[in-house]
Scaffold this active site. Structure first.
Site, short mmCIF file in Angstrom:
data_model
loop_
_atom_site.label_atom_id
_atom_site.label_comp_id
_atom_site.label_asym_id
_atom_site.label_seq_id
_atom_site.Cartn_x
_atom_site.Cartn_y
_atom_site.Cartn_z
N VAL A 1 86.40 12.14 0.19
CA VAL A 1 87.83 11.88 0.00
C VAL A 1 88.28 12.49 -1.32
O VAL A 1 87.61 12.34 -2.35
CB VAL A 1 88.11 10.35 -0.01
CG1 VAL A 1 89.56 10.06 -0.38
CG2 VAL A 1 87.77 9.73 1.34
N ALA B 1 87.61 12.31 -6.69
CA ALA B 1 87.03 12.42 -5.35
C ALA B 1 85.87 11.44 -5.24
O ALA B 1 85.40 10.90 -6.24
CB ALA B 1 86.52 13.84 -5.12
N LYS B 2 85.44 11.20 -4.05
CA LYS B 2 84.19 10.45 -3.84
C LYS B 2 83.67 10.79 -2.47
O LYS B 2 84.43 11.16 -1.57
CB LYS B 2 84.45 8.95 -3.91
CG LYS B 2 83.23 8.15 -4.23
CD LYS B 2 82.91 8.26 -5.70
CE LYS B 2 81.78 7.38 -6.13
NZ LYS B 2 81.80 7.18 -7.59
N GLY B 3 82.36 10.65 -2.31
CA GLY B 3 81.75 10.88 -1.01
C GLY B 3 80.72 9.82 -0.73
O GLY B 3 80.25 9.13 -1.64
#
Ligand code: GLU
Length: 429
Positions: free
Chosen positions: A73, A118-120
């Site tokens: 995201v 962001a992050k995943g």
């Protein structure tokens, strides 16, 4: 016009205390209101820019084919490339990744580094997986989110259950597709592959700097200060070690398996050796076991929740006896617990400030990769200290002048910085 003009949003209302996205949003809403944020900008900052869900097929060691789910995201990229870690955990959900991505936007803004958020995450249980399976998941996940990645667009890093090795696989996978070595595609790499000295310790070291600032602000002497640390991984373990080295007394620590206590202070160097051997803090000589849910309620001056989200909630916040909470983890306190901690006069150093040391040294790593010139550890730590101390003071100043708690002050500083950039850039249509 204030945000109160925006319809169809449940401003500041937490419907589900354990939903991290709602916790994040209710704090953001409060800051937006106090900043009198333009309603259009409010709408932009409320929603993530991009949300990608991918399927990751992997042939397991037993020959079966498994399909894992992965997310990446981007919350906001106004201030620079999207930046944020990747976590591997059975608990990963899109809501969690969305919250973590937004926290990265605010975190980078609080410490004023030129990144967006962001992050995943991949829904998997690394404890049960072999190295081969982890490598396959990492490589296929990387190739599935490849269109988002790039040194100028999206730069991942480690998070829960991912480490330098996982970053090396991401770097290699990306580089194989690019047909050249692209070291600045990821941070938190092994030093021999272009990682930065001091990156591994950076989050814990950042906690040390802001705890020292908080102690000085409250007039509490550092020597002999009792510290309790929840989570003994990359953040909690390093923070405990550095705080103990400075003469503080780490009286209790916990990990996912249990918790230990010693009123005189645990020998953290020996405990780290014990954990390296046994993989858990339990059964450490010179400590007594305590119940895991007691750790947060242990009497101390400084409590460092450095495990996972939603640990300090409306159910236990009223029983916390610390003077200072330094949030090493992302989202360890629910929005509903904030007010309870305030009422008790507990000074909270919020996650987006407290644990920003990690992404700050990630920024240094990215800069070094792009310069092709590597810094000494002393230089990394000196610059980290300057950023953490200045950021703490910026937030404290806002807290005092606007008469809000440190959490709201953090969000106000961050949202204001991101909004400023949006106004300057305007909207492309
Ligand atoms: N996962 C870390 C965090 O939550 C580090 C992110 C990064 O270095 O990009 O801040």
């Amino acid at each position: 016009m204030s945000v109160s003009g925006v319809a169809n949003v449940d401003r500041g209302i937490v419907l589900d205390e354990h939903n991290p996205y709602e916790s994040m949003m209710s704090r953001f809403d409060r800051a937006a209101e106090l900043l009198d944020l333009d309603p259009g900008l409010y709408k932009i900052l409320r929603a993530p820019d991009k949300q990608l869900i991918v399927s990751i097929p992997v042939r397991l060691d037993n020959g079966e084919l498994e399909v894992f789910t992965g997310y990446r995201v981007h919350h906001n990229i106004a201030r620079g490339p999207a930046k944020g870690g990747i976590r591997f955990s059975p608990q990963v959900t899109l809501e969690e990744v969305k919250a973590l991505a937004a926290w990265m936007t605010w975190k980078c803004a609080v410490v004023n580094i030129p990144f967006g958020g962001a992050k995943g995450g991949v829904v998997c249980d690394p404890i049960t997986m072999s190295m081969r399976e982890l490598e396959l998941v990492t490589r296929r996940y990387t190739s599935e989110i490849m269109d988002l990645l790039g040194p100028e667009t999206d730069v991942p890093a480690p998070d829960i259950n991912t480490n330098e090795q996982v970053m090396a696989w991401i770097m290699d996978t990306y580089s194989m597709h690019a047909r050249r070595t692209v070291s600045s595609i990821v941070t938190g790499k092994p030093v021999s592959l272009g990682g930065s000295l001091g990156r591994r310790e950076a989050t814990g070291r950042g906690c040390l700097f802001v705890i020292n600032e908080a102690l000085a602000h409250l007039g509490i002497p550092a020597a002999g200060t009792r510290v309790v640390v929840q989570g003994f991984g990359n953040v909690g373990g390093v923070a405990a070690q550095l705080l103990a080295q400075q003469g503080m007394r780490v009286v209790a620590v916990s990990d996912m398996y249990g918790a230990i206590y010693n009123s005189q202070g645990l020998d953290i160097d020996r405990l780290l050796q014990h954990v390296a051997r046994t993989r858990a803090v339990g059964d450490f000589e010179g400590s007594e076991p305590i119940a895991s849910d007691e750790i947060l309620l242990t009497d101390c001056e400084v409590l460092v929740p450095a495990a996972v989200e939603n640990q300090i909630t409306s159910a236990n916040a009223g029983s916390i006896r610390a003077r200072i909470i330094c949030e090493g983890a992302n989202g360890p306190t629910t929005a509903s617990a904030d007010e309870i901690l305030d009422r008790q006069g507990i000074f909270v150093i919020p996650d987006i400030l407290a644990n920003a040391g990690g992404v700050t040294v990630s920024y240094f790593e990215w800069v070094q990769n792009r310069e092709g010139y590597y810094w000494s550890e002393e230089r990394v730590n000196r610059r980290l200290k300057k950023i953490m101390v200045n950021s703490f003071r910026d937030v404290l100043r806002t807290s005092l002048t606007r008469e809000v708690n440190m959490r709201t002050a953090c969000y106000m500083v961050a949202v204001d910085r991101v909004a400023f950039i949006h106004r300057l850039r305007g909207i492309y249509a």
